[in-house]
Design an enzyme around this catalytic site. Sequence first.
Site, PDB file in Angstrom:
ATOM      1  N   GLY A 272       0.689  -0.834  -0.222  1.00  0.00           N
ATOM      2  CA  GLY A 272      -0.060  -0.129  -0.254  1.00  0.00           C
ATOM      3  C   GLY A 272       0.517   1.502   0.029  1.00  0.00           C
ATOM      4  O   GLY A 272       0.497   2.666   0.238  1.00  0.00           O
ATOM      5  N   SER A 273       2.375   0.868  -0.260  1.00  0.00           N
ATOM      6  CA  SER A 273       2.665   2.179  -0.127  1.00  0.00           C
ATOM      7  C   SER A 273       2.474   3.845  -1.413  1.00  0.00           C
ATOM      8  O   SER A 273       2.794   5.020  -1.175  1.00  0.00           O
ATOM      9  CB  SER A 273       4.395   2.127  -0.462  1.00  0.00           C
ATOM     10  N   ASN A 274       1.734   3.337  -3.112  1.00  0.00           N
ATOM     11  CA  ASN A 274       1.165   4.193  -3.485  1.00  0.00           C
ATOM     12  C   ASN A 274      -0.196   4.465  -3.073  1.00  0.00           C
ATOM     13  O   ASN A 274       0.122   5.534  -3.387  1.00  0.00           O
ATOM     14  CB  ASN A 274       1.075   3.070  -4.810  1.00  0.00           C
TER      15      ASN A 274
ATOM     16  N   ARG B 207     -14.676 -14.511 -11.597  1.00  0.00           N
ATOM     17  CA  ARG B 207     -14.714 -13.221 -11.782  1.00  0.00           C
ATOM     18  C   ARG B 207     -15.720 -11.994 -11.813  1.00  0.00           C
ATOM     19  O   ARG B 207     -14.931 -10.962 -11.397  1.00  0.00           O
ATOM     20  CB  ARG B 207     -13.706 -12.525 -12.915  1.00  0.00           C
TER      21      ARG B 207
ATOM     22  N   MET C 202      -3.963  -6.787  -7.172  1.00  0.00           N
ATOM     23  CA  MET C 202      -2.974  -7.988  -8.247  1.00  0.00           C
ATOM     24  C   MET C 202      -4.181  -9.117  -8.331  1.00  0.00           C
ATOM     25  O   MET C 202      -4.543 -10.359  -8.183  1.00  0.00           O
ATOM     26  CB  MET C 202      -2.492  -9.224  -7.403  1.00  0.00           C
ATOM     27  N   ARG C 203      -5.097  -8.382  -9.198  1.00  0.00           N
ATOM     28  CA  ARG C 203      -6.194  -9.209  -9.182  1.00  0.00           C
ATOM     29  C   ARG C 203      -6.312  -8.635 -11.120  1.00  0.00           C
ATOM     30  O   ARG C 203      -6.800  -7.797 -11.140  1.00  0.00           O
ATOM     31  CB  ARG C 203      -7.455  -9.316  -9.295  1.00  0.00           C
TER      32      ARG C 203
ATOM     33  N   ASN D 179      -4.434   2.552 -13.423  1.00  0.00           N
ATOM     34  CA  ASN D 179      -3.181   1.446 -12.449  1.00  0.00           C
ATOM     35  C   ASN D 179      -1.744   2.407 -12.870  1.00  0.00           C
ATOM     36  O   ASN D 179      -0.955   2.753 -13.924  1.00  0.00           O
ATOM     37  CB  ASN D 179      -2.888   0.211 -13.949  1.00  0.00           C
TER      38      ASN D 179
ATOM     39  N   HIS E 268       2.149   0.885 -12.637  1.00  0.00           N
ATOM     40  CA  HIS E 268       2.618  -0.468 -12.836  1.00  0.00           C
ATOM     41  C   HIS E 268       4.604   0.141 -13.689  1.00  0.00           C
ATOM     42  O   HIS E 268       5.201   1.191 -13.722  1.00  0.00           O
ATOM     43  CB  HIS E 268       3.005  -1.173 -14.785  1.00  0.00           C
TER      44      HIS E 268
ATOM     45  N   LEU F  49      -3.689  -6.975 -20.771  1.00  0.00           N
ATOM     46  CA  LEU F  49      -2.872  -6.492 -19.142  1.00  0.00           C
ATOM     47  C   LEU F  49      -1.899  -5.297 -19.219  1.00  0.00           C
ATOM     48  O   LEU F  49      -1.386  -5.604 -20.597  1.00  0.00           O
ATOM     49  CB  LEU F  49      -2.542  -8.093 -19.074  1.00  0.00           C
TER      50      LEU F  49
HETATM   51  C1  GRF Z   1       3.961  -1.448  -7.382  1.00  0.00           C
HETATM   52  O1  GRF Z   1       5.300  -1.355  -7.559  1.00  0.00           O
HETATM   53  C2  GRF Z   1       3.598  -1.192  -8.502  1.00  0.00           C
HETATM   54  O2  GRF Z   1       3.962  -0.304  -9.748  1.00  0.00           O
HETATM   55  C3  GRF Z   1       2.420  -2.386  -8.521  1.00  0.00           C
HETATM   56  O3  GRF Z   1       2.207  -2.921  -7.298  1.00  0.00           O
HETATM   57  C4  GRF Z   1       2.906  -2.433  -6.504  1.00  0.00           C
HETATM   58  C5  GRF Z   1       2.985  -2.249  -5.692  1.00  0.00           C
HETATM   59  O4  GRF Z   1       3.064  -1.735  -4.457  1.00  0.00           O
HETATM   60  N1  GRF Z   1       1.424  -2.585  -9.658  1.00  0.00           N
HETATM   61  P1  GRF Z   1       2.650  -1.023  -3.114  1.00  0.00           P
HETATM   62  O5  GRF Z   1       1.711  -1.701  -2.741  1.00  0.00           O
HETATM   63  O6  GRF Z   1       1.804   0.312  -3.814  1.00  0.00           O
HETATM   64  O7  GRF Z   1       4.116  -0.347  -2.370  1.00  0.00           O
END
Ligand code: GRF
Length: 202
Positions: A13-15, A65, A90-91, A107, A109, A144
Amino acid sequence: MNNRLGILLSGRGSNFQAISDRILAGRLNASIACVISNRPEAPGLAIARQRGLPALSIPSRGLDRESYDRLLLDQLRAHDIGLVCLAGYMRLLSAAFIRAYPLRILNIHPSLLPSFPGLDAQHQALVHGVRFTGCTVHFVDEDLDSGPIIEQAVVPVEDGDTLETLSARILVEEHRIYSEAIATVLEGRYRIEGRRVLKYPR
Ligand code: GRF
């Protein structure tokens, strides 16, 4: 579009935290209306609760899904979400979900797409031997890691890099560009030509 964000995550969850920090600092005009995880144990959910944000765990086990995504849509609608932000979710999303929020799902990436889509993007970049990698914020479409690109940042790969050091430097840029892309979209400061997202200055 209203500026109420729905965050979907599965892990650290850092983002999400970086987006929340920006909002709290008054540097992003948005609110986080709900945080949803498919994994009850996701540290990101605990952070959301500590911050007093509506945090929901919707476990996906045993659901196909489409059924799962209907549960997600119910919650996002109940919270009157304007923009869905995937932050380490992650889905894969169903076509029905993506159609419900056209150009309203983002999203992040950890590579310069279209290089290295899918899992372990930082590892893929190291193994491939690229000199530069980075991160990408894009609209989510039905394939994707493939929708129109809103924001990218370049990160050089150093000879001494390990997976950990490279990922950490990419993450710093992820935290910066995700909020910038959210602002661009919420403020409607772009138009799309083909696959190109053309941005208007502030
Ligand atoms: C990040 O590297 C993001 O780019 C990818 O999954 C990771 C999630 O990290 N989609 P966080 O949970 O936001 O720390």
